[in-house]
Design a protein around this motif. Structure first.
Motif, PDB file in Angstrom:
ATOM      1  N   ASN A 145       9.018  -1.396  -6.325  1.00 15.75           N
ATOM      2  CA  ASN A 145       8.406  -0.121  -6.713  1.00 15.75           C
ATOM      3  C   ASN A 145       6.947  -0.041  -6.272  1.00 15.75           C
ATOM      4  N   GLN A 146       6.221  -1.153  -6.382  1.00 11.78           N
ATOM      5  CA  GLN A 146       4.813  -1.184  -5.976  1.00 11.78           C
ATOM      6  C   GLN A 146       4.672  -0.970  -4.469  1.00 11.78           C
ATOM      7  N   ILE A 147       5.529  -1.630  -3.706  1.00 11.22           N
ATOM      8  CA  ILE A 147       5.517  -1.441  -2.248  1.00 11.22           C
ATOM      9  C   ILE A 147       5.826   0.007  -1.898  1.00 11.22           C
ATOM     10  N   ASN A 148       6.801   0.557  -2.596  1.00 15.53           N
ATOM     11  CA  ASN A 148       7.198   1.949  -2.369  1.00 15.53           C
ATOM     12  C   ASN A 148       6.041   2.908  -2.576  1.00 15.53           C
ATOM     13  N   ASP A 149       5.326   2.722  -3.682  1.00 13.74           N
ATOM     14  CA  ASP A 149       4.221   3.627  -4.009  1.00 13.74           C
ATOM     15  C   ASP A 149       3.150   3.599  -2.931  1.00 13.74           C
ATOM     16  N   VAL A 150       2.761   2.405  -2.509  1.00 13.69           N
ATOM     17  CA  VAL A 150       1.714   2.268  -1.486  1.00 13.69           C
ATOM     18  C   VAL A 150       2.182   2.843  -0.156  1.00 13.69           C
ATOM     19  N   LEU A 151       3.405   2.488   0.235  1.00 17.23           N
ATOM     20  CA  LEU A 151       3.963   2.915   1.524  1.00 17.23           C
ATOM     21  C   LEU A 151       4.041   4.430   1.616  1.00 17.23           C
ATOM     22  N   TRP A 152       4.550   5.071   0.566  1.00 17.25           N
ATOM     23  CA  TRP A 152       4.741   6.512   0.601  1.00 17.25           C
ATOM     24  C   TRP A 152       3.441   7.273   0.370  1.00 17.25           C
ATOM     25  N   THR A 153       2.594   6.787  -0.519  1.00 18.02           N
ATOM     26  CA  THR A 153       1.364   7.507  -0.856  1.00 18.02           C
ATOM     27  C   THR A 153       0.366   7.523   0.298  1.00 18.02           C
ATOM     28  N   TYR A 154       0.227   6.402   0.994  1.00 17.63           N
ATOM     29  CA  TYR A 154      -0.846   6.278   1.972  1.00 17.63           C
ATOM     30  C   TYR A 154      -0.400   6.335   3.435  1.00 17.63           C
ATOM     31  N   ALA A 211      11.547  -8.355 -12.165  1.00 15.55           N
ATOM     32  CA  ALA A 211      10.342  -8.654 -11.387  1.00 15.55           C
ATOM     33  C   ALA A 211      10.493  -8.145  -9.954  1.00 15.55           C
ATOM     34  N   LEU A 212      11.693  -8.327  -9.377  1.00 15.53           N
ATOM     35  CA  LEU A 212      11.964  -7.847  -8.020  1.00 15.53           C
ATOM     36  C   LEU A 212      11.878  -6.332  -7.962  1.00 15.53           C
ATOM     37  N   GLN A 213      12.436  -5.660  -8.977  1.00 17.62           N
ATOM     38  CA  GLN A 213      12.398  -4.203  -9.026  1.00 17.62           C
ATOM     39  C   GLN A 213      10.958  -3.697  -9.106  1.00 17.62           C
ATOM     40  N   THR A 214      10.125  -4.359  -9.922  1.00 21.61           N
ATOM     41  CA  THR A 214       8.715  -3.976 -10.056  1.00 21.61           C
ATOM     42  C   THR A 214       7.981  -4.131  -8.729  1.00 21.61           C
ATOM     43  N   TRP A 215       8.246  -5.237  -8.040  1.00 21.01           N
ATOM     44  CA  TRP A 215       7.602  -5.505  -6.752  1.00 21.01           C
ATOM     45  C   TRP A 215       7.997  -4.459  -5.722  1.00 21.01           C
ATOM     46  N   ALA A 235      19.153   0.499  -5.997  1.00 27.84           N
ATOM     47  CA  ALA A 235      19.727   1.062  -4.766  1.00 27.84           C
ATOM     48  C   ALA A 235      18.788   2.098  -4.156  1.00 27.84           C
ATOM     49  N   TRP A 236      18.235   2.992  -4.985  1.00 30.05           N
ATOM     50  CA  TRP A 236      17.328   4.019  -4.468  1.00 30.05           C
ATOM     51  C   TRP A 236      16.022   3.407  -3.957  1.00 30.05           C
ATOM     52  N   SER A 237      15.476   2.447  -4.667  1.00 30.07           N
ATOM     53  CA  SER A 237      14.191   1.845  -4.275  1.00 30.07           C
ATOM     54  C   SER A 237      14.294   1.144  -2.929  1.00 30.07           C
ATOM     55  N   LEU A 238      15.365   0.387  -2.735  1.00 26.79           N
ATOM     56  CA  LEU A 238      15.569  -0.300  -1.468  1.00 26.79           C
ATOM     57  C   LEU A 238      15.718   0.706  -0.329  1.00 26.79           C
TER      58      LEU A 238
END
Length: 468
Positions: A9-18, A3-7, A405-408
């Motif tokens: 990843n979602q932050i990552n997508d928004v942060l990097w995309t926009y 669940a933490l990994q999914t959360w 490790a990469w996501s963080l």
């Protein structure tokens, strides 16, 4: 944990995309135009300046040389990003991700020039060397200490903790693949070695990096060059593959261009750090006659990292025919590719090379955190606690999952980059003036330009070094 990994990843997508990609590309384009393409038209001056600085550190002198500063910053660049980051970019974003890594390096070198020039301008005198970086030019140039503290916290978390967990994780993955070593045992060894060096300060870090990095980089380049020569007939095909996947019709239909673009920029930024605000911390420690000199040298570091070393890794992977379906990822993809080319010795070489590359990155990353903790507080016990925590995070990274490790690292890297880019956009005009001063002196026949703070009277009171 899932669940933490999914959360994350979602932050990552928004942060990097926009946010991050728009700001990062926008700043790189702006600085490229305002400096009149400094990263291209002054390439010869970059190489000449770096060559002059080799061996310039005098006996008994505490300030580190321009070349040593270059080596420390290259130590953090040349490592996991080159061997594992490139492989991850190709596995996730396809061969087209390499094209976008090239583009970001070519444009981002201008951001690296500006941030490192500003770090030199606003550096201060420390006990053993000069000290500086984004936190310092935020406080002195923008008069915003709170912003400097925010950046100092972000870079300490990013480099001291997140990036170092990626480095140790990748070292352990490589050694497990080649030798079957236990991650726990290797993690303990890495932790002990890290603590032994980082308790020696910037002088020891600079000496170790200036030996390890050139030696291993040359060895890796020679191996890669040999593989390219052996596969020279396939080189046009590989280049076409990279470009076609960056712009191809199939990628448009499948959304592949977006994935390739994002992976290329993310992994490229992790590797070359252009505009991230990390390299300026060590660029400020160099003893040079003009701020622009170190700005040019740090821009050259971006080219060295991405256009040369990352490209070598990409070619090795694409020449080999190693699976790009995601079944093999990270450094193990690079190892598999080399094994296809030169047998089992390839996998072993990558593991050993990565150990030196990534270990030098660990100690360089540590220094970025220490320099910024010193900006926040002068309490020695805080530094000692930080050193112990870095040792702990190296151990943590050895046993953590690759994806976590990469996501963080992606999240903290992105936030840090945005904070720094805002600052250098606001202060960039001073870097442009310094560049004009440097070029004016060169045109007048001065082979070794010298900066005097009296030439910038409007901010002279904010400049601690560069006495007349």
């Amino acid at each position: 944990m899932e669940a933490l990994q999914t959360w994350i990843n979602q932050i990552n997508d928004v942060l990097w995309t926009y946010i991050i990609i728009i700001v990062l590309v926008g700043c790189a384009l702006w600085f490229t135009i305002k400096t009149r393409f400094v990263q291209f038209r002054m390439l010869g001056e970059m190489i000449r300046t770096l060559g002059e600085s080799v061996g310039k550190s005098k006996q008994g002198e505490k300030h580190i040389s321009s070349f040593q500063a270059f080596a420390v910053s290259l130590a953090t660049r040349v490592g996991t990003g080159n061997l594992a980051g490139v492989a991850t970019a190709i596995a996730v974003g396809g061969p087209g991700a390499i094209f976008w890594m090239w583009i970001m390096a070519l444009l981002g070198a201008s951001s690296a020039f500006v941030e490192s020039t500003l770090a030199q301008l606003y550096k201060i005198k420390g006990k053993d060397s000069f000290i500086g970086g984004p936190a310092y030019y935020m406080e002195k140039g923008l008069k915003k200490r709170w912003m400097g503290i925010l950046f100092a916290v972000l870079i300490t978390i990013t480099f001291g903790f997140a990036f170092n967990s990626v480095q140790s994780n990748t070292i352990c993955a490589a050694f497990e693949h080649s030798f079957g070593f236990s991650n726990t045992i290797l993690g303990i060894v890495l932790t002990i070695l890290t603590l032994l060096i980082i308790f020696g300060g910037i002088q020891r870090i600079a000496k170790v990096s200036s030996i390890i990095v050139p030696f291993m980089a040359i060895g890796y380049l020679l191996l890669a060059l040999t593989i390219v020569i052996l596969n020279i007939n396939h080189l046009p095909e590989v280049i076409r593959l990279i470009i076609s996947h960056a712009f191809g019709f199939e990628q448009v239909l499948g959304g592949g261009i977006g994935v390739a673009l994002m992976q290329g920029i993310k992994r490229g930024l992790f590797s070359n750090e252009a505009g991230m605000g990390s390299a300026p911390n060590v660029a400020a420690t160099a003893s040079v006659s003009h701020p622009v000199k170190q700005g040019l040298i740090q821009a050259l570091g971006v080219f060295t990292d991405t256009l040369i070393i990352c490209t070598c890794t990409a070619f090795i992977i694409l020449f080999s025919g190693a699976p790009l379906d995601g079944s093999v990822d990270g450094v193990q993809l690079t190892q598999t590719a080399l094994s296809h080319e030169i047998g089992n010795a390839g996998s072993i070489f990558v593991a050993i090379a990565l150990f030196f590359f990534a270990f030098s990155s660990i100690i360089g990353n540590y220094y970025y955190g220490e320099a910024n903790i010193r900006f926040i507080t002068s309490q020695k016990w805080v530094i000692y606690v930080y050193r112990l925590l870095v040792g702990g995070i190296v151990m943590f990274g050895a046993i953590a999952s690759l994806e976590f490790a990469w996501s963080l690292a992606d999240i903290t890297m992105g936030l840090m980059a945005v904070c720094n880019l805002v600052a250098i956009i606001l202060l960039g005009k001073y870097a442009f003036r310094l560049l004009a001063d440097y070029q004016k002196q060169k045109r007048s026949g001065i082979s070794n330009p010298v900066f005097r703070k009296s030439t910038m009277k409007d901010i002279e009171k904010d400049i601690e070094c560069w006495d007349n």
